[in-house]
Design a protein around this motif. Structure first.
Motif, PDB file in Angstrom:
ATOM      1  N   UNK A  53      -7.047  21.009 -40.998  1.00  0.00           N
ATOM      2  CA  UNK A  53      -7.522  21.428 -39.670  1.00  0.00           C
ATOM      3  C   UNK A  53      -8.836  20.725 -39.314  1.00  0.00           C
ATOM      4  N   UNK A  54      -9.715  20.550 -40.294  1.00  0.00           N
ATOM      5  CA  UNK A  54     -10.996  19.876 -40.031  1.00  0.00           C
ATOM      6  C   UNK A  54     -10.784  18.407 -39.645  1.00  0.00           C
ATOM      7  N   UNK A  55      -9.871  17.750 -40.376  1.00  0.00           N
ATOM      8  CA  UNK A  55      -9.584  16.349 -40.050  1.00  0.00           C
ATOM      9  C   UNK A  55      -9.012  16.220 -38.644  1.00  0.00           C
ATOM     10  N   UNK A  56      -8.102  17.153 -38.309  1.00  0.00           N
ATOM     11  CA  UNK A  56      -7.480  17.136 -36.987  1.00  0.00           C
ATOM     12  C   UNK A  56      -8.520  17.394 -35.900  1.00  0.00           C
ATOM     13  N   UNK A  57      -9.447  18.293 -36.159  1.00  0.00           N
ATOM     14  CA  UNK A  57     -10.508  18.598 -35.185  1.00  0.00           C
ATOM     15  C   UNK A  57     -11.311  17.344 -34.853  1.00  0.00           C
ATOM     16  N   UNK A  58     -11.650  16.580 -35.894  1.00  0.00           N
ATOM     17  CA  UNK A  58     -12.428  15.356 -35.702  1.00  0.00           C
ATOM     18  C   UNK A  58     -11.677  14.392 -34.776  1.00  0.00           C
ATOM     19  N   UNK A  59     -10.370  14.268 -35.029  1.00  0.00           N
ATOM     20  CA  UNK A  59      -9.514  13.385 -34.234  1.00  0.00           C
ATOM     21  C   UNK A  59      -9.381  13.882 -32.793  1.00  0.00           C
ATOM     22  N   UNK A  60      -9.040  15.176 -32.634  1.00  0.00           N
ATOM     23  CA  UNK A  60      -8.689  15.694 -31.309  1.00  0.00           C
ATOM     24  C   UNK A  60      -9.922  15.872 -30.420  1.00  0.00           C
TER      25      UNK A  60
END
Lengths: 223, 223
Positions: A85-92
């Protein structure tokens, strides 16, 4: 006979400004005096659930982060991880209006965020591609593992306490409560619940924002 | 005229089992409706104070860790550091019955612990040698900087809100409230307060464990 009552917090025990209903607190305590186990499941963080458990006097497990993490008898149990979820947050965050919120510093299995309404479909689709899901809990959006939801938590307690579904009552008001309303348990909601939650409820109270607790507990013969 | 009311939590708004008084919640909300600023100062941790602020609807700053850290309008401000307390904990744990408690994972400016009563003088003396102090808040012991206490927090708000001491009312019940009761403010306490707190109070309510709030607010003409 109802042995376990699982309550959502925001909108179910509180009003639209998150002020907790003193009537709800009183009737939960009356239910506990009748030897019913009460549990809270919220999108909120563990220490906030710890505070609610302590100051209301909840006698069962409390779950934070939509069921991703449990607190019971001063022990914490984590069922999911927030790395993805943290990685996705950075991307999105770079591709949309998604903005993380204040309480993320205390989150261990999910990310909370706000975004413009128009971004909902895009962000939801991108999350799904990454094995994640997003859900709205009245005050914020939550990003987490696709299997992390309130039904997971209810099933966990069903096993731990060796209960049947018909011995469980769930009370909730909004989208992130839907998974537990899809189980074959008893389901009740306040008058302020969403249309979806109302349609899935066995009992819809005329009262709202926590003031339904007296009514709901009476309906199920707890008091 | 009272413009700021500073409340302790455990024993002042709660009973001996930490259950919060629904009457206290109601009368705090009535006081807020009269445009008085309410603040909480507790030995508890920031996210627990965040929960109390949110669900009660406190309109002023809340302080955690006996005044060491503040939360206001979703901003956190840290006044002290826990490095020295952590080192001391490591040392003293080997030499006494001192045992850290569950909520330390959320502490940023102090350490909470339990110990046998017989160790109090020894641990207090050793802490003092290290520029630290210990104080008891009804449910646990706190270890922190010697200048970290509730008077520090009250003085901070006095400056921030540009108040005189006689515009401030403090309500508390136990040892860690003494520093703010030593200021030249208005002081009130519930019937369950310690003898020391009672002796320093301008007004001692006949009611206890949160049920004194109605009485105290009436006495000071707030309602």
């Amino acid at each position: 006979m109802i042995k376990l009552i699982v309550l959502d917090v925001d909108g179910t025990l509180t009003d639209g400004n998150r002020l907790i209903s003193t009537s709800a607190i009183k009737y939960i305590r009356k239910g506990i005096d009748k030897n019913v186990t009460f549990s809270l499941i919220s999108g909120n963080v563990v220490p906030v659930m710890f505070a609610l458990q302590t100051f209301i006097g909840i006698n069962g497990p409390v779950f934070a982060e939509n069921g991703g993490i449990l607190l019971y008898k001063n022990q914490i149990k984590k069922f999911f991880d927030k790395t993805r979820a943290e990685k996705f947050l950075e991307y999105i965050s770079k591709k949309s209006s998604v903005k993380p919120v204040f309480t993320n510093m205390w989150r261990e299995t999910s990310i909370a965020f706000n975004m413009d309404d128009s971004d909902e479909n895009y962000v939801s689709g991108e999350a799904e591609k990454n094995g994640l899901s997003i859900v709205n809990s009245r005050f914020t959006w939550h990003l987490m593992d696709k299997n992390q939801n309130k039904a997971y938590a209810v099933n966990y307690m069903k096993d731990q306490f060796e209960l049947n579904y018909d011995e469980i009552l769930v009370v909730g008001d909004s989208d992130n409560d839907v998974p537990m309303f899809n189980l074959n348990v008893n389901r009740a909601c306040p008058a302020n619940a969403t249309a979806t939650i109302k349609s899935k409820s066995d009992y819809v109270s005329k009262h709202r924002y926590g003031n339904e607790m007296e009514d709901v507990l009476n309906h199920y013969g707890i008091l």
